[in-house]
Scaffold this motif. Structure first.
Motif, PDB file in Angstrom:
ATOM      1  N   ALA A  46       0.823  -1.205   0.000  1.00  0.00           N
ATOM      2  CA  ALA A  46       0.000   0.000   0.000  1.00  0.00           C
ATOM      3  C   ALA A  46       0.859   1.258   0.000  1.00  0.00           C
ATOM      4  O   ALA A  46       0.545   2.246  -0.674  1.00  0.00           O
ATOM      5  CB  ALA A  46      -0.946  -0.005   1.199  1.00  0.00           C
ATOM      6  N   GLU A  47       1.951   1.218   0.741  1.00  0.00           N
ATOM      7  CA  GLU A  47       2.837   2.381   0.795  1.00  0.00           C
ATOM      8  C   GLU A  47       3.471   2.674  -0.555  1.00  0.00           C
ATOM      9  O   GLU A  47       3.508   3.823  -0.998  1.00  0.00           O
ATOM     10  CB  GLU A  47       3.926   2.164   1.836  1.00  0.00           C
ATOM     11  N   ARG A  78      -5.484  -8.010   1.336  1.00  0.00           N
ATOM     12  CA  ARG A  78      -6.341  -7.179   0.500  1.00  0.00           C
ATOM     13  C   ARG A  78      -6.116  -5.699   0.816  1.00  0.00           C
ATOM     14  O   ARG A  78      -6.967  -5.033   1.415  1.00  0.00           O
ATOM     15  CB  ARG A  78      -7.813  -7.551   0.697  1.00  0.00           C
ATOM     16  N   PRO A  79      -4.970  -5.173   0.453  1.00  0.00           N
ATOM     17  CA  PRO A  79      -4.702  -3.755   0.714  1.00  0.00           C
ATOM     18  C   PRO A  79      -5.676  -2.869  -0.049  1.00  0.00           C
ATOM     19  O   PRO A  79      -6.001  -3.132  -1.200  1.00  0.00           O
ATOM     20  CB  PRO A  79      -3.272  -3.578   0.205  1.00  0.00           C
ATOM     21  N   ALA A  80      -6.136  -1.826   0.617  1.00  0.00           N
ATOM     22  CA  ALA A  80      -7.101  -0.926  -0.017  1.00  0.00           C
ATOM     23  C   ALA A  80      -6.695   0.533   0.090  1.00  0.00           C
ATOM     24  O   ALA A  80      -7.329   1.391  -0.521  1.00  0.00           O
ATOM     25  CB  ALA A  80      -8.486  -1.115   0.614  1.00  0.00           C
ATOM     26  N   GLY A  81      -5.654   0.824   0.871  1.00  0.00           N
ATOM     27  CA  GLY A  81      -5.260   2.211   0.996  1.00  0.00           C
ATOM     28  C   GLY A  81      -4.069   2.385   1.909  1.00  0.00           C
ATOM     29  O   GLY A  81      -3.639   1.456   2.598  1.00  0.00           O
ATOM     30  N   TYR A  82      -3.545   3.600   1.899  1.00  0.00           N
ATOM     31  CA  TYR A  82      -2.401   3.959   2.736  1.00  0.00           C
ATOM     32  C   TYR A  82      -2.784   5.154   3.596  1.00  0.00           C
ATOM     33  O   TYR A  82      -3.342   6.140   3.090  1.00  0.00           O
ATOM     34  CB  TYR A  82      -1.189   4.302   1.861  1.00  0.00           C
ATOM     35  N   ARG A  83      -2.505   5.057   4.891  1.00  0.00           N
ATOM     36  CA  ARG A  83      -2.859   6.138   5.809  1.00  0.00           C
ATOM     37  C   ARG A  83      -1.647   6.524   6.647  1.00  0.00           C
ATOM     38  O   ARG A  83      -0.854   5.676   7.046  1.00  0.00           O
ATOM     39  CB  ARG A  83      -4.006   5.717   6.732  1.00  0.00           C
ATOM     40  N   TRP A  84      -1.545   7.819   6.919  1.00  0.00           N
ATOM     41  CA  TRP A  84      -0.487   8.333   7.779  1.00  0.00           C
ATOM     42  C   TRP A  84      -0.987   9.603   8.442  1.00  0.00           C
ATOM     43  O   TRP A  84      -1.708  10.402   7.823  1.00  0.00           O
ATOM     44  CB  TRP A  84       0.765   8.640   6.958  1.00  0.00           C
ATOM     45  N   SER A  85      -0.652   9.797   9.726  1.00  0.00           N
ATOM     46  CA  SER A  85      -1.059  11.030  10.401  1.00  0.00           C
ATOM     47  C   SER A  85      -0.107  11.320  11.549  1.00  0.00           C
ATOM     48  O   SER A  85       0.438  10.401  12.177  1.00  0.00           O
ATOM     49  CB  SER A  85      -2.486  10.926  10.926  1.00  0.00           C
ATOM     50  N   ARG A  86       0.087  12.593  11.808  1.00  0.00           N
ATOM     51  CA  ARG A  86       0.867  13.035  12.965  1.00  0.00           C
ATOM     52  C   ARG A  86       0.589  14.522  13.210  1.00  0.00           C
ATOM     53  O   ARG A  86       0.665  15.332  12.293  1.00  0.00           O
ATOM     54  CB  ARG A  86       2.359  12.808  12.748  1.00  0.00           C
ATOM     55  N   TRP A  87       0.248  14.825  14.458  1.00  0.00           N
ATOM     56  CA  TRP A  87       0.075  16.214  14.901  1.00  0.00           C
ATOM     57  C   TRP A  87      -0.930  16.973  14.030  1.00  0.00           C
ATOM     58  O   TRP A  87      -0.747  18.137  13.697  1.00  0.00           O
ATOM     59  CB  TRP A  87       1.418  16.959  14.888  1.00  0.00           C
ATOM     60  N   GLY A  88      -1.976  16.305  13.663  1.00  0.00           N
ATOM     61  CA  GLY A  88      -3.009  16.972  12.879  1.00  0.00           C
ATOM     62  C   GLY A  88      -2.785  16.955  11.389  1.00  0.00           C
ATOM     63  O   GLY A  88      -3.664  17.365  10.621  1.00  0.00           O
ATOM     64  N   CYS A  89      -1.620  16.499  10.942  1.00  0.00           N
ATOM     65  CA  CYS A  89      -1.340  16.356   9.511  1.00  0.00           C
ATOM     66  C   CYS A  89      -1.623  14.906   9.129  1.00  0.00           C
ATOM     67  O   CYS A  89      -1.141  13.979   9.778  1.00  0.00           O
ATOM     68  CB  CYS A  89       0.118  16.714   9.215  1.00  0.00           C
ATOM     69  N   ALA A  90      -2.427  14.703   8.081  1.00  0.00           N
ATOM     70  CA  ALA A  90      -2.850  13.347   7.758  1.00  0.00           C
ATOM     71  C   ALA A  90      -2.919  13.131   6.248  1.00  0.00           C
ATOM     72  O   ALA A  90      -3.162  14.063   5.477  1.00  0.00           O
ATOM     73  CB  ALA A  90      -4.204  13.047   8.385  1.00  0.00           C
ATOM     74  N   GLU A  92      -4.641  10.177   3.496  1.00  0.00           N
ATOM     75  CA  GLU A  92      -5.439   8.971   3.266  1.00  0.00           C
ATOM     76  C   GLU A  92      -5.523   8.745   1.763  1.00  0.00           C
ATOM     77  O   GLU A  92      -6.076   9.554   1.028  1.00  0.00           O
ATOM     78  CB  GLU A  92      -6.836   9.085   3.852  1.00  0.00           C
ATOM     79  N   PHE A  93      -4.943   7.663   1.318  1.00  0.00           N
ATOM     80  CA  PHE A  93      -4.891   7.329  -0.095  1.00  0.00           C
ATOM     81  C   PHE A  93      -5.578   5.980  -0.296  1.00  0.00           C
ATOM     82  O   PHE A  93      -5.176   4.976   0.283  1.00  0.00           O
ATOM     83  CB  PHE A  93      -3.437   7.259  -0.565  1.00  0.00           C
ATOM     84  N   ARG A  94      -6.610   5.952  -1.107  1.00  0.00           N
ATOM     85  CA  ARG A  94      -7.352   4.718  -1.356  1.00  0.00           C
ATOM     86  C   ARG A  94      -7.211   4.312  -2.816  1.00  0.00           C
ATOM     87  O   ARG A  94      -7.155   5.157  -3.700  1.00  0.00           O
ATOM     88  CB  ARG A  94      -8.827   4.907  -1.002  1.00  0.00           C
TER      89      ARG A  94
END
Length: 268
Positions: A46-47, A78-90, A92-94
């Motif tokens: 996913a990454e 069954r990967p469907a997306g990539y998510r990352w978040s830190r300190w309010g920065c996020a 989301e990739f599907r």
């Protein structure tokens, strides 16, 4: 695609296909197709789908649609997306993925389909699930026979024939039996697609070039899998050993790769 994804901090990476298409309304869209060909689930899939996607957009500034095609046999992967978040920065990739394993329960649909890609899906599934070389040989012939029965143009038949032959690689003895059966099928159907010159080339290749070609291909595949699982540094460290190894050793390392946690476990 190679120009887009090289020079990354993580090293050189490759996506499978980047194509430009036109929608039915005439608008232009770029499609990134990433094919997961490992025999096991890849945690970073996913990454790297996300990485490939934003690099294409960053370079060309066009709409990009990323599609995953999973050919592994792990039902739960069954990967469907990539998510990352830190300190309010996020982020989301599907992205949508197609799992070829799902089509095993829809085999009758594949058999009835006139779409040439249905044959490719059938080939991939049989290559992954056939228990031994004899069974693989039977299925290879059945798939090739469908090519002749469906009346595709000669160029399409020969191209798909080569793909099936590559995916369902048979031992030399069974390969000869398979080719003889194909020649007899052509005579029955009165469709001499594989010419005498091509047959001679195939036979010559079986006798002189098969071992060397297979070894080089197996080495290239193993190096790619090592890069995708352990990173480019692992490829740099072990490239010479892989490229100089014989076919039996490459097979042994490939089998170890499935369960090894570190690249050192593959080679020791």
């Amino acid at each position: 695609m190679q120009q887009v994804v090289q020079d990354a901090e993580s090293g050189r990476r490759h996506a499978d296909k980047l194509v430009k298409v036109w929608a039915r309304d005439g608008s232009e869209t770029w499609v990134l197709i990433d094919v997961e060909i490992q025999g096991e689930a890849e945690r970073a899939f996913a990454e790297h789908m996300y990485v490939y996607h934003y690099r294409v957009f960053d370079r060309y500034r066009v709409d990009v649609v990323s599609l995953g095609v999973l050919t592994d046999m792990t039902a739960g992967f069954r990967p469907a997306g990539y998510r990352w978040s830190r300190w309010g920065c996020a982020i989301e990739f599907r992205f949508p993925c197609v799992k070829l394993l799902d089509w095993q329960a829809r085999w009758s649909e594949l058999e009835a389909s006139e779409n040439v890609f249905a044959l490719m899906v059938m080939t991939q599934l049989r290559a992954k699930t056939s228990r031994d070389a004899e069974e693989c040989s039977v299925w290879t012939f059945q798939l090739v026979r469908r090519l002749y029965e469906r009346g595709y143009p000669r160029e399409v038949v020969l191209e798909l024939f080569r793909v099936i032959d590559w995916m369902m690689r048979l031992p030399e003895g069974l390969e000869r039996q398979f080719l003889t059966a194909v020649y007899e099928l052509e005579e029955t159907k009165k469709m001499p697609y594989v010419t005498s010159a091509e047959r001679f080339g195939i036979e010559k290749g079986l006798q002189q070039g098969l071992e060397q070609g297979l070894r080089q291909g197996e080495a290239a595949v193993l190096l790619r899998l090592i890069e995708r699982k352990y990173g480019p540094e692992a490829v740099t460290a072990y490239r010479n050993r892989v490229e100089q190894a014989d076919a039996e050793t490459l097979l042994k390392w490939s089998e170890r790769l499935l369960a090894a946690e570190t690249v050192d476990e593959v080679f020791h």
